[in-house]
Design a protein around this motif. Sequence first.
Motif, mmCIF file in Angstrom:
data_model
loop_
_atom_site.group_PDB
_atom_site.id
_atom_site.type_symbol
_atom_site.label_atom_id
_atom_site.label_comp_id
_atom_site.label_asym_id
_atom_site.label_seq_id
_atom_site.Cartn_x
_atom_site.Cartn_y
_atom_site.Cartn_z
ATOM 1 N N LEU A 124 4.210 4.872 5.928
ATOM 2 C CA LEU A 124 4.385 3.761 6.922
ATOM 3 C C LEU A 124 3.919 4.136 8.434
ATOM 4 O O LEU A 124 3.290 3.063 8.973
ATOM 5 N N ASP A 125 3.629 5.392 8.632
ATOM 6 C CA ASP A 125 2.944 5.673 9.784
ATOM 7 C C ASP A 125 1.664 5.336 9.800
ATOM 8 O O ASP A 125 0.872 4.740 10.948
ATOM 9 N N ASN A 126 0.905 5.499 8.423
ATOM 10 C CA ASN A 126 -0.337 5.110 8.413
ATOM 11 C C ASN A 126 -0.715 3.328 8.615
ATOM 12 O O ASN A 126 -1.408 2.933 8.966
ATOM 13 N N PHE A 180 15.103 7.892 -0.921
ATOM 14 C CA PHE A 180 15.449 7.739 0.428
ATOM 15 C C PHE A 180 16.365 6.446 0.481
ATOM 16 O O PHE A 180 16.349 5.619 -0.552
ATOM 17 N N THR A 181 17.326 6.482 1.531
ATOM 18 C CA THR A 181 18.082 5.121 1.588
ATOM 19 C C THR A 181 17.798 4.158 2.789
ATOM 20 O O THR A 181 16.878 4.287 3.257
ATOM 21 N N GLN A 209 0.737 -1.180 0.143
ATOM 22 C CA GLN A 209 0.038 -0.015 -0.069
ATOM 23 C C GLN A 209 0.831 1.162 0.211
ATOM 24 O O GLN A 209 0.403 2.438 -0.786
ATOM 25 N N PRO A 210 1.885 1.483 0.828
ATOM 26 C CA PRO A 210 2.567 2.756 0.846
ATOM 27 C C PRO A 210 3.293 2.969 -0.544
ATOM 28 O O PRO A 210 3.599 4.168 -0.773
ATOM 29 N N LEU A 211 3.899 2.158 -1.345
ATOM 30 C CA LEU A 211 4.681 2.185 -2.397
ATOM 31 C C LEU A 211 3.968 1.565 -3.613
ATOM 32 O O LEU A 211 4.438 0.700 -4.490
ATOM 33 N N GLY A 262 11.155 10.889 0.901
ATOM 34 C CA GLY A 262 11.151 10.230 2.282
ATOM 35 C C GLY A 262 9.838 10.553 3.087
ATOM 36 O O GLY A 262 9.554 9.740 3.851
ATOM 37 N N LYS A 263 9.504 11.962 3.082
ATOM 38 C CA LYS A 263 8.625 12.326 4.053
ATOM 39 C C LYS A 263 7.254 11.611 3.627
ATOM 40 O O LYS A 263 6.548 11.143 4.665
ATOM 41 N N GLU A 264 6.768 11.362 2.222
ATOM 42 C CA GLU A 264 5.580 10.608 1.985
ATOM 43 C C GLU A 264 5.905 9.035 2.220
ATOM 44 O O GLU A 264 4.842 8.392 2.748
#
Length: 904
Positions: free
Chosen positions: A835-837, A888-889, A783-785, A828-830
Amino acid sequence: MTAIKHALQRDIFTPNDERLLSIVNVCKAGKKKKNCFLCATVTTERPVQVKVVKVKKSDKGDFYKRQITWELRDLGEVDAKDPSKENPEFDLHFEKVYRWVASSVAEKNSFISCIWKLNQRYLRKKVEFVNVSPQLLEELPKAEESAPRGEAQSVAGGDEDALDDYQELNAREEQDIEGMMEVCEYAISNAEGFAEKLSRELQVLDGANIQSIMASEKQVNILMQLLDQALSEVDNIEDKLSSYEEMLQSVKEQMDQISQSNRLIQISNTNNGKLLDEIQFLVNYMDLSKGHIRALQEGDLSSPKGIEACINASEALLQCMNVALRPGHDQLLAVKQQQHLFSDLRDTFARRLTNHLNNVFVHQGHDQSSTLSQHTVDLSLPKHSPLHRDLLRYAKLMEWLKNTQREKYEGLSMTYVEYMTRLYEREIKDFFEVAKIKMAGTSKEAKGKFATLPRKESALKQESESLHGSSGKLTGSTSSLNKLAVQGSNSRRSQSSSLLDMGNMSASDLDVADRTKFDKIFEQVLSELEPLCLAEQDFISKFFKLQQHATVQPPLAQPETEETDGAITSKVTPQSEPRPSLSSEKDLVRMMMNKIFQSIETELNSLIALGDKIDSFHSLYMLVKMSHHVWTAENVDPASYLSTTLGNVLVTVKRNFDKCISAQIKQMEDVKISKKSKVGILTFVTGFEEFAELAETIFRNAERRGDLDKAYVKLIRAVFMNVEKVANESQKTPRDVVMMENFHHIFSTLSRLKISCLEAERREAKHKYTEHLQSYVINSLGQPLEKLNHFFEGVEARVAQGVREEEVSYQLAFNKQELRKVIKEYPGKEVKKGLDNLYKKVDKHLCEEESLLQVVWHSMQDEFIRQYKHFEDLIGRCYPGSGITMEFTIQDMLEYFSSIAQSH
């Protein structure tokens, strides 16, 4: 034939010290011609034994061997078939008839003649010769009458030489012969010349003897005259002896009369002695002392000395009555009178003994009731050892009664059973009433919110009656028992329910101390019943002299077992009332025990029903305790009443246990889940955990461990099946979460308890937990990516279709510009926000009981890193030298996961 005869003598008969006299070549009549030889032989040692031997050539034909040997004394008849015609057939009758055909009639006649001569010479029992020519049978006598001894021997052609006894030379004859041979130098070298010389000397001696006889003619005449005179003197002596004999004739008659008189006197003395023996026998064995008679008629049956005297008197009476009379004794008037006296004494004493023991049974049956209350308060049964000790003094008298008056003996046994049945029924009923009160009282202090629920009056009455079962109304404590039973039922909220209910009333409502107290009460009940039944059965066997030596089915009720759904149930088929006379003494013991303790099985079943109603888990305790007591009783006596009764009750307990397990499975199948709240750990999963913990405690080192293992397998399969069913039906919680959490809980429980029979299920639970954990992690991370996942899935699809990896960037939809565009959508923020969601969503899915959030989050982190590395690898292979990288790394990603986990 002569050569064969010499060969047989040398090879067969000489080694056995036998001489062959006659031989005949024969074969069996009517069969294929197989020649053999019949030989007539005598032994060289005394006493002479005459035999007929059958000799046959060996199969190879190189030597002869003995086949059959008959003794001549066993020969009954010789049948030559025809005395007038020449016939080679003849029969020999030994133990059976042997029919032979000789090779020639001459051989046959010679053999039969030899047999006849041997029979005449050596046997007292003469053999019968049938159809034999008289010439053959007269040959030997004629030869002996008409010829000197030497000539008679030559008639049989040399065979008669063997019939004469062989005489050895004595020492003097040997010396004379040696002297003659020394005088004649050529005696050895020229035997014929020596023989001629001896013949000439013999003729000279014969002539000299004849001359000497002729010279002594005068002396011979004188001798003849003397013999004539002697004969005349003999005639004179005979005349005198005749006169003497006439004179002694009268004396002989007198002596005969005296001898006859002596015989009559001897017969009279013999008869008098025998008569004295008969009288002595009757006096010794049919006389009963006055002391014994007085003991039988008036003996005190209540004192030890009186009982001992009655025992001795009854044994003496039994011996007198059972004496084996000789023929004719029963016709004597004195014997009849004595037997009549014995019968009167027997009937009198049997009547006195029966009345006394009847009174003892009635008194003991009523007297024991006064001591019941003090035992029932302490949940113990009264001991009957004093009664047994007092009654065992009459055991020998009961044995006497059994042997003499069977009807009175059976009447006494039925009286004892009747009064002891009443006594034991009161005792057992009161004992079980107290046990039920104490058992129902175990729930009095139980925790739970159901203890104060109101119930209708009719429900209270019905519940109390069901707790009592078939034991009847309780006396003295009915109201208190009803009250306690109702409280116990309220607090348990129908404890025969499933493991599903255990989630609401496990540790809080069903106190472990309560169950321990129930276990002690049930154990106390069984411990009290066991010695009571064994002592009573032992007493009955000793008192009524019933030796238990046969294996039979119970006479009153026989269990019929049937198996349904893997559980063994029993149906007790009642039979008719016990018969007065049974086929074995063990049947009588079983009949008496069934009658006396007829209430035990009913009361035990009622108590078991009460315990099962209070708490269905009590069936576990009862199964273990009952199994142990059945095993103990079978070790003492497998066919005892206690063993049979406890075995029947054990079937009921096992049936309750099976019903409890079936009810748990049924409730699992009927489970309903809420559509508005997440599922979490299912109640029957935690219920199985509590059941397993309790069962492992109860069944430690138990005999019926196999029953628990079978129940485990049924329950765990039901748990597995219904967890999947709930997971499929769940709408609020994802299926993978329901499966993952519940199978993790099951795996943890089985690993902690280490139940050997569920090792395969433990591995299966671990596999399902791991499988659904990975499935949930993979499905959630998409879902996040999402766009990036779709892009690289398209890249992999082109490569799979045959496009070279370095040429994928030339595809319009998957060129470098499109890749940069997709990557820019996930800074990175998104990613951190997604991930937080995701963390919040996972947190909503998972329950707090299993604490799997961190495990799932760590697995997602690993999966995310794996996907990140996979994307970087695809970029390196399909877009080489483009310099395109993610926003992001991996280090950023690890910080995102760590900070999100710490913030929550």
